[in-house]
Design an enzyme around this catalytic site. Sequence first.
Site, mmCIF file in Angstrom:
data_model
loop_
_atom_site.group_PDB
_atom_site.id
_atom_site.type_symbol
_atom_site.label_atom_id
_atom_site.label_comp_id
_atom_site.label_asym_id
_atom_site.label_seq_id
_atom_site.Cartn_x
_atom_site.Cartn_y
_atom_site.Cartn_z
ATOM 1 N N GLN A 27 35.890 67.414 -55.556
ATOM 2 C CA GLN A 27 34.569 67.993 -55.262
ATOM 3 C C GLN A 27 33.562 66.952 -54.765
ATOM 4 O O GLN A 27 32.736 67.242 -53.910
ATOM 5 C CB GLN A 27 34.017 68.680 -56.529
ATOM 6 N N TYR A 54 45.215 65.350 -61.764
ATOM 7 C CA TYR A 54 43.880 65.636 -61.210
ATOM 8 C C TYR A 54 43.802 65.224 -59.735
ATOM 9 O O TYR A 54 44.143 64.102 -59.377
ATOM 10 C CB TYR A 54 42.772 64.920 -62.005
ATOM 11 N N SER A 151 47.430 67.656 -75.893
ATOM 12 C CA SER A 151 46.302 68.441 -75.390
ATOM 13 C C SER A 151 46.675 69.913 -75.397
ATOM 14 O O SER A 151 47.740 70.282 -74.882
ATOM 15 C CB SER A 151 45.957 67.994 -73.967
ATOM 16 N N ALA A 209 30.940 74.115 -71.165
ATOM 17 C CA ALA A 209 31.604 75.249 -70.502
ATOM 18 C C ALA A 209 31.502 75.128 -68.972
ATOM 19 O O ALA A 209 31.132 76.082 -68.280
ATOM 20 C CB ALA A 209 31.048 76.585 -71.004
ATOM 21 N N ASN A 294 23.255 64.167 -70.199
ATOM 22 C CA ASN A 294 24.180 64.635 -71.234
ATOM 23 C C ASN A 294 24.496 63.551 -72.264
ATOM 24 O O ASN A 294 24.737 63.858 -73.440
ATOM 25 C CB ASN A 294 25.462 65.172 -70.593
HETATM 26 N N1 NAP Z 1 43.084 68.630 -71.363
HETATM 27 C C1 NAP Z 1 42.779 69.576 -70.529
HETATM 28 O O1 NAP Z 1 43.544 70.518 -70.291
HETATM 29 C C2 NAP Z 1 41.445 69.506 -69.825
HETATM 30 C C3 NAP Z 1 40.985 70.595 -69.055
HETATM 31 C C4 NAP Z 1 39.743 70.474 -68.452
HETATM 32 C C5 NAP Z 1 38.999 69.324 -68.605
HETATM 33 N N2 NAP Z 1 39.480 68.266 -69.334
HETATM 34 C C6 NAP Z 1 38.735 66.996 -69.502
HETATM 35 O O2 NAP Z 1 37.399 67.259 -69.865
HETATM 36 C C7 NAP Z 1 36.528 66.689 -68.897
HETATM 37 C C8 NAP Z 1 35.265 67.486 -68.798
HETATM 38 O O3 NAP Z 1 35.542 68.826 -68.371
HETATM 39 P P1 NAP Z 1 34.423 69.600 -67.588
HETATM 40 O O4 NAP Z 1 34.110 68.858 -66.336
HETATM 41 O O5 NAP Z 1 34.804 71.023 -67.486
HETATM 42 O O6 NAP Z 1 33.204 69.409 -68.616
HETATM 43 P P2 NAP Z 1 31.735 69.964 -68.731
HETATM 44 O O7 NAP Z 1 30.933 68.790 -69.171
HETATM 45 O O8 NAP Z 1 31.731 71.189 -69.589
HETATM 46 O O9 NAP Z 1 31.287 70.437 -67.257
HETATM 47 C C9 NAP Z 1 30.957 69.467 -66.302
HETATM 48 C C10 NAP Z 1 30.303 70.095 -65.078
HETATM 49 O O10 NAP Z 1 29.101 70.799 -65.421
HETATM 50 C C11 NAP Z 1 28.069 70.513 -64.473
HETATM 51 N N3 NAP Z 1 27.019 69.755 -65.188
HETATM 52 C C12 NAP Z 1 27.176 68.693 -65.995
HETATM 53 N N4 NAP Z 1 26.012 68.311 -66.532
HETATM 54 C C13 NAP Z 1 25.076 69.134 -66.058
HETATM 55 C C14 NAP Z 1 23.691 69.222 -66.265
HETATM 56 N N5 NAP Z 1 23.052 68.398 -67.088
HETATM 57 N N6 NAP Z 1 23.017 70.198 -65.620
HETATM 58 C C15 NAP Z 1 23.655 71.069 -64.799
HETATM 59 N N7 NAP Z 1 24.991 71.024 -64.560
HETATM 60 C C16 NAP Z 1 25.704 70.066 -65.198
HETATM 61 C C17 NAP Z 1 28.721 69.665 -63.380
HETATM 62 O O11 NAP Z 1 29.274 70.532 -62.379
HETATM 63 P P3 NAP Z 1 28.476 70.948 -61.031
HETATM 64 O O12 NAP Z 1 27.359 69.985 -60.818
HETATM 65 O O13 NAP Z 1 29.523 70.889 -59.984
HETATM 66 O O14 NAP Z 1 28.022 72.359 -61.297
HETATM 67 C C18 NAP Z 1 29.878 69.008 -64.106
HETATM 68 O O15 NAP Z 1 30.919 68.598 -63.263
HETATM 69 C C19 NAP Z 1 37.379 66.632 -67.634
HETATM 70 O O16 NAP Z 1 36.901 65.716 -66.680
HETATM 71 C C20 NAP Z 1 38.701 66.198 -68.207
HETATM 72 O O17 NAP Z 1 38.688 64.815 -68.497
HETATM 73 C C21 NAP Z 1 40.693 68.365 -69.953
#
Ligand code: NAP
Length: 332
Positions: A27, A54, A151, A209, A294
Amino acid sequence: MEHRHLGRSGLKVSEIAYGNWLTHGSQVEEEAAIACVGAALDEGITTFDTADVYAGTRAEEVLGKALNGVRRESIEVFTKIYWPTGPGVNDRGLSRKHIMESAHASLRRLRTDYVDLYQAHRYDYETPLEETLRAFDDLVRQGKVLYIGVSEWRAEQIAAALRVAADLGLDRIVSNQPQYNMIWRVIETEVIPLCEKEGVGQIVWSPIAQGALTGKYQPGGAPPAGSRATDATGSGFIQNYLTDDILSRVQQLAPLAADAGLSLAQLAVAWTLQNPNVSAAIIGASRPDQVRENAKASGVRLDPQLMRRIDDVLGPVIQTDPALTASPPHRP
Ligand SMILES: NC(=O)c1ccc[n+]([C@@H]2O[C@H](COP(=O)([O-])OP(=O)(O)OC[C@H]3O[C@@H](n4cnc5c(N)ncnc54)[C@H](OP(=O)(O)O)[C@@H]3O)[C@@H](O)[C@H]2O)c1
């Protein structure tokens, strides 16, 4: 930034970790990815999570580049294995062959001699647990992996892994990486009680989320430009959170966050860290200012009354069924 032990192990991790799923190599442009890692380091984040799969392996390369030159002893680098990394029948799963091949490829891409934590990204029903745990143990003995984890494993799968390791004298898993946030609480009834007893820590993903808990998605409205919901790959993953019911309830959380002096994103991250079995919350970011915002959730204590009010507001959209933790019945 506060640090916590990873489960019962001696390893300390930053309680807010940075992950690069859907962002690095996909992205966001490389410059933004490197700026996000820089912001994470500035905020005191020392723990970085990625996976071989990834962005079709590009995410590990970008993270390796972004962390190049950082004192290796000052950071903890985590990666994972299971999902396909190539076209072959053995480019996936948790067989000894794929573990050995993929671990070495990850080390090359991450530009490091060892990873601090190597995680089985899902449970592999096609490989005996003994085979996987013995291959992981070999990597530990070779010094290429310092700790091992899993995981999205179910409680009974984690229990079986601990039993096999004890029976065979193999290295023991120290962590599980499940999805966990104010809406998705499926680990609370089975996984967490077992892990508390066994000293296995949770490194939780999607604490906000995927952005749905930030309040930026309005019920009935179009998603903001440049957000995950407008990204070709990301939109499929965030979709389930973008219902009008969830989004209007999230809007009702805004005054609670404001009363606590927090943004909605900070409230969401802090909420996951109230659980003592959580070793770290992994945040994702498309921009450095999101990391900076965050990361401020570290050290925040939420009072019990606020925790109850959050439950009242979210009510029926909270998911708790442990059966929702699932790995593919066959290798993808
Ligand atoms: N083990 C597994 O199966 C698994 C699966 C998924 C993830 N993960 C791990 O968990 C990590 C985090 O997952 P996630 O990216 O889904 O976590 P998240 O922190 O819930 O979501 C992150 C996304 O939310 C948006 N965001 C973040 N902070 C913000 C803010 N302050 N205001 C507005 N939008 C905000 C951004 O996307 P936009 O700006 O694009 O909207 C960002 O990329 C991954 O990188 C990976 O390491 C593991």
